[in-house]
Design a protein around this motif. Structure first.
Motif: not given
Length: 538
Positions: A69-96
């Motif tokens: 919705d262009r309300a944010a430029r990106g996503i900030a996390v404490w560490r990348y591991s907080r974004f996810g630990r699943s190979r499939h989920a990380n690839a899907v959400y990061l590509s989105q």
């Protein structure tokens, strides 16, 4: 002149694994510190508390929506591991995220993902996160195998009828005392429950007996039939430990489900436990035989048999009210079954913790039809007051909510553009600084007001903005074709527009007249009714 900060969404996830439980406050502080040194501003916070990074269904989708919705430029996390630990989920959400033009930033890992080397660092961080997740999984598997060899259940904790002694260090003796279970005074009650079921009594009956006599579960709450059945079926009180075979070929666990792989698979093995049995072996075998017979007995059509199934509520406790049957006797003493002729409080049935309510199904359905007719008349009366020249269709609750949110976001964008314009005028010395300061304060005040309105609107659901006119087609359809509409269709239509139907018990008025049990249908645009309390006044 200050620089405009880039808006980011702060995403905080706390893992289900104990050793990874990093406080949300710690993560939030680190992300805020990153934003201060990176010319960014955290405009929204999204939380996943006690959620595994292997799950696909997480609030990370909400964070992606802000970027979309262009309300944010990106996503900030404490560490990348907080974004996810699943190979499939990380690839899907990061590509989105990258497809939306956004970027992922770590508050504690110095990697500029706008560069090739930064993306390499992020990829390595994800690989280490996956490795850690796999390592933790292997440790849990080893722990379960160790507990199985020691005759202990897969997870520690209290068991009904036993005193649980944790694994602990005995400093005086200089040894570690292993975990063990000792029968307590409730053991006799547990034994008697197995005997009653083995003798032919139903699980519903013994559950109700526990509630009437005040026997609570290990969490201090009255037993429900489902919970008591699971405990007794486990065989713990008979001296057994139930496990799911490691070599079972059943499907792998769904990472988005709370149910374990073993819970979904009917294949079980029992191994002798280290606990002392409180149920004799012959009673346990007779219990298993009775339970197997009950499970293999057809229970009839599993589909809802009545239009109000799952919609009825008890007016005392607010819990569900389920359909119940009965019987009468006709000429010659012939028994005539009357299935589902009434609704009754489930808590009253299961554990007697509510005095409950009984109401005829016909009375509840007539109350619904009467209320539908009243809503229809009110909607048509209101429509008659609308000027005839207005021919545009009424938007759905979802569209109205979306339009309201978009309108507020557009206002915020206009205010930001106005702020940028004022800044440009000041930089070119077209307006004096005091004029700029006044305008900036005015714009910031409006931004804060609209941001608060938008935050409040984000909390609201479609039901919160629903209006009676939205459901007029459903209401007319039910009134005109109630008798010929299939039960499942009627139920689906009612669930779309009702919060529930609250049943209240019969009562006596001050003048001595008795009021029979009655039902109160409540629409999604109405507030829930007042409850009487689980117990009648003494």
């Amino acid at each position: 002149m200050g620089m405009t900060r880039e808006p980011f969404v702060g995403y905080i996830r706390v893992s289900t694994y104990y050793e990874e439980k990093i406080s949300p406050d710690i993560q939030r502080s680190a992300i805020n510190a990153w934003a201060d040194r990176s010319n960014a501003e955290i405009t929204e916070w999204v939380y996943d508390l006690d959620v595994s990074g292997r799950k696909m269904k997480r609030q990370i989708r909400t964070a992606l929506k802000y970027v979309e919705d262009r309300a944010a430029r990106g996503i900030a996390v404490w560490r990348y591991s907080r974004f996810g630990r699943s190979r499939h989920a990380n690839a899907v959400y990061l590509s989105q995220l990258e497809a939306l033009g956004g970027r992922l930033a770590s508050a504690t890992e110095a990697a500029d993902t706008r560069t090739a080397f930064g993306r390499l660092q992020m990829g390595m961080a994800f690989k280490f996160a996956e490795y850690e997740s796999d390592r933790i999984g292997e440790q849990w598997a080893e722990t379960r195998e160790h507990r199985r060899a020691a005759g202990l259940p897969a997870t520690g904790g209290k068991r009904w009828g036993y005193i649980w002694h944790r694994r602990q260090l005995d400093e005086d003796a200089g040894v570690i005392r292993r975990e063990w279970y000792v029968p307590d005074d409730l053991g006799r009650v547990v034994t008697r429950l197995y005997e009653r079921v083995a003798e032919g009594e139903s699980m519903g009956s013994v559950t109700q007996w526990c509630g009437v006599n005040g026997y609570l579960g290990t969490r201090g709450k009255p037993w429900l039939q489902s919970g008591l059945s699971r405990y007794m079926d486990s065989g713990f009180a008979a001296g057994w430990i139930r496990y799911h075979p490691d070599d079972c070929d059943c499907p792998p666990k769904d990472p988005d489900s709370n149910a374990s792989r073993g819970a979904l698979c009917p294949n079980r093995i029992w191994v002798p436990g280290a606990q002392e049995p409180i149920v004799p072996e012959d009673v346990w075998e007779a219990y298993q035989e009775k339970r197997a017979k009950a499970r293999n007995t057809p229970s009839g059509n599993r589909k809802p048999a009545y239009a109000l199934s799952g919609i009825m509520r008890c007016g005392r406790c607010g819990g569900t009210a389920s359909a119940a049957g009965g019987a009468t006797h006709g000429a010659g003493g012939v028994r005539i079954a009357k299935p589902g002729y009434m609704f009754r409080c489930s808590r009253m049935k299961d554990n007697r913790t509510c005095d409950g309510v009984y109401i005829l199904r016909s009375v509840a359905e007539q109350a619904v039809l009467k209320r539908l007719a009243e809503w229809s008349d009110a909607i048509e009366a209101a429509a008659a007051t609308i000027p005839q020249q207005r021919t545009d269709e009424v938007a759905s609750p979802r569209d109205r909510l979306k339009e309201a949110r978009s309108g507020l976001r557009e206002q915020l964008a206009d205010l930001q553009a106005e702020m940028d314009r004022q800044t440009s005028l000041l930089a070119r010395e077209i307006i004096p600084e005091d004029s700029y300061t006044r305008e900036r304060k005015r714009i910031q005040a409006e931004q804060e007001k609209i941001t608060a309105e938008l935050a409040e609107l984000e909390k609201r659901s479609e039901e919160d903005v629903a209006e009676p006119a939205d459901f007029q087609p459903i209401i007319r359809g039910l009134l005109d074709r109630w008798d010929i509409t299939p039960v499942e269709t009627r139920r689906t239509m009612l669930r779309s527009m009702l919060r529930g139907v609250w049943a209240y018990p019969k009562s006596t008025a001050p003048d001595g007249t008795e009021r029979p049990a009655y039902a109160v249908p409540v629409a999604v645009w109405e507030d829930e009714p007042q409850l009487l309390g689980p117990h009648a006044d003494a």
